[in-house]
Design a protein around this motif. Structure first.
Motif, PDB file in Angstrom:
ATOM      1  N   CYS A   1       4.935  91.705  27.292  1.00  0.00           N
ATOM      2  CA  CYS A   1       5.347  90.304  27.148  1.00  0.00           C
ATOM      3  C   CYS A   1       6.588  89.970  27.973  1.00  0.00           C
ATOM      4  O   CYS A   1       6.703  88.873  28.516  1.00  0.00           O
ATOM      5  CB  CYS A   1       5.601  89.980  25.674  1.00  0.00           C
TER       6      CYS A   1
ATOM      7  N   PRO B   1       7.708  89.560  33.575  1.00  0.00           N
ATOM      8  CA  PRO B   1       7.412  88.192  34.018  1.00  0.00           C
ATOM      9  C   PRO B   1       5.986  88.060  34.524  1.00  0.00           C
ATOM     10  O   PRO B   1       5.536  88.830  35.371  1.00  0.00           O
ATOM     11  CB  PRO B   1       8.423  87.977  35.158  1.00  0.00           C
TER      12      PRO B   1
ATOM     13  N   ALA C   1       5.036  83.468  31.122  1.00  0.00           N
ATOM     14  CA  ALA C   1       6.498  83.360  31.116  1.00  0.00           C
ATOM     15  C   ALA C   1       6.968  82.357  32.168  1.00  0.00           C
ATOM     16  O   ALA C   1       7.859  81.539  31.924  1.00  0.00           O
ATOM     17  CB  ALA C   1       7.127  84.727  31.370  1.00  0.00           C
TER      18      ALA C   1
ATOM     19  N   THR D   1       4.714  87.748  21.698  1.00  0.00           N
ATOM     20  CA  THR D   1       4.540  86.821  22.826  1.00  0.00           C
ATOM     21  C   THR D   1       5.292  85.525  22.589  1.00  0.00           C
ATOM     22  O   THR D   1       6.030  85.041  23.458  1.00  0.00           O
ATOM     23  CB  THR D   1       3.041  86.513  23.033  1.00  0.00           C
TER      24      THR D   1
ATOM     25  N   PHE E   1       8.591  84.336  24.754  1.00  0.00           N
ATOM     26  CA  PHE E   1       8.444  83.138  25.588  1.00  0.00           C
ATOM     27  C   PHE E   1       9.406  82.031  25.165  1.00  0.00           C
ATOM     28  O   PHE E   1       9.929  81.305  26.007  1.00  0.00           O
ATOM     29  CB  PHE E   1       6.996  82.639  25.552  1.00  0.00           C
TER      30      PHE E   1
ATOM     31  N   TYR F   1      12.704  82.918  26.651  1.00  0.00           N
ATOM     32  CA  TYR F   1      12.699  82.554  28.072  1.00  0.00           C
ATOM     33  C   TYR F   1      12.908  81.048  28.242  1.00  0.00           C
ATOM     34  O   TYR F   1      13.710  80.590  29.060  1.00  0.00           O
ATOM     35  CB  TYR F   1      11.355  82.936  28.705  1.00  0.00           C
TER      36      TYR F   1
END
Length: 199
Positions: free
Chosen positions: A11, A14, A18, A153, A157, A160
């Motif tokens: 995950c 990148p 992402a 996940t 994310f 990010y």
């Protein structure tokens, strides 16, 4: 723990999901990033269902089927590169309130992960290694592991996306930065597509 660490690496590395979440965070803020993360997480479901129901073995045994899926993913990545490169709209906070923007964001996130060969490989080849064929509740075990993967996940994310959204004010008022940012994302999508095409 071994499954958790492996899932985390998959995950955090990148990839298209992402990249899409980061782009959403930069262009429309935290809410859009979270929505993008939801879409990408939902895109995991078809891979999970395929693996759990036994379709994984069928697809893994068919080179034609896997190649078809791979090139569908490549085509969608190239489309994302093209549409991102053509985007000339300004980055404004008001864009977040556009009608159906959340739905479009979720749909795009779902499509990105549905056509993501990395997930296909993960669920079709890696997940069964953590479930014994002699285990009486193998179905439930695979479902449990898949749910953990989806949770990881989503968390990764969102992290990010929130980071990207925090940097938003530093780029949103600079047209040159925005232009090069979009070109960078377009190039990244194209590069990922080209890399997958030759795997």
């Amino acid at each position: 723990m071994e499954f958790f660490l492996t899932s985390l690496v998959v995950c955090v590395t990148p990839g298209t999901g992402a990249l899409f979440t980061i782009a959403a965070g930069l262009s429309r803020g935290t809410r859009a990033a979270v929505i993008a993360a939801v879409g990408c997480t939902l895109g995991v479901v078809p891979h999970m269902v395929a693996a759990i129901t036994g379709l994984a073995a069928l697809l893994n045994a068919s080179a034609v089927a896997f190649q078809t899926l791979k090139y569908l993913g490549v085509a969608y990545l190239l489309y994302m590169a093209w549409s991102t490169w053509r985007d000339r709209s300004e980055l404004t906070a008001e864009r977040e309130s556009e009608p159906r923007s959340a739905g479009r964001t979720i749909l795009t996130g779902v499509l990105i992960n549905i056509l993501n060969p990395k997930l296909t490989l993960f669920f079709f080849a890696f997940l069964p290694q953590f479930v014994s064929t002699e285990e009486p509740y193998a179905f439930l075990r695979m479902t449990e592991l898949s749910a953990y993967f989806m949770l990881i996940t989503f968390v990764v994310f969102v992290a990010y996306g929130r980071f990207a959204a925090a940097m938003r004010s530093h780029v949103i008022s600079r047209p040159a930065v925005v232009r090069w940012m979009r070109r960078g994302f377009a190039a990244a999508f194209a590069a990922l597509g080209a890399r997958l095409a030759f795997l």
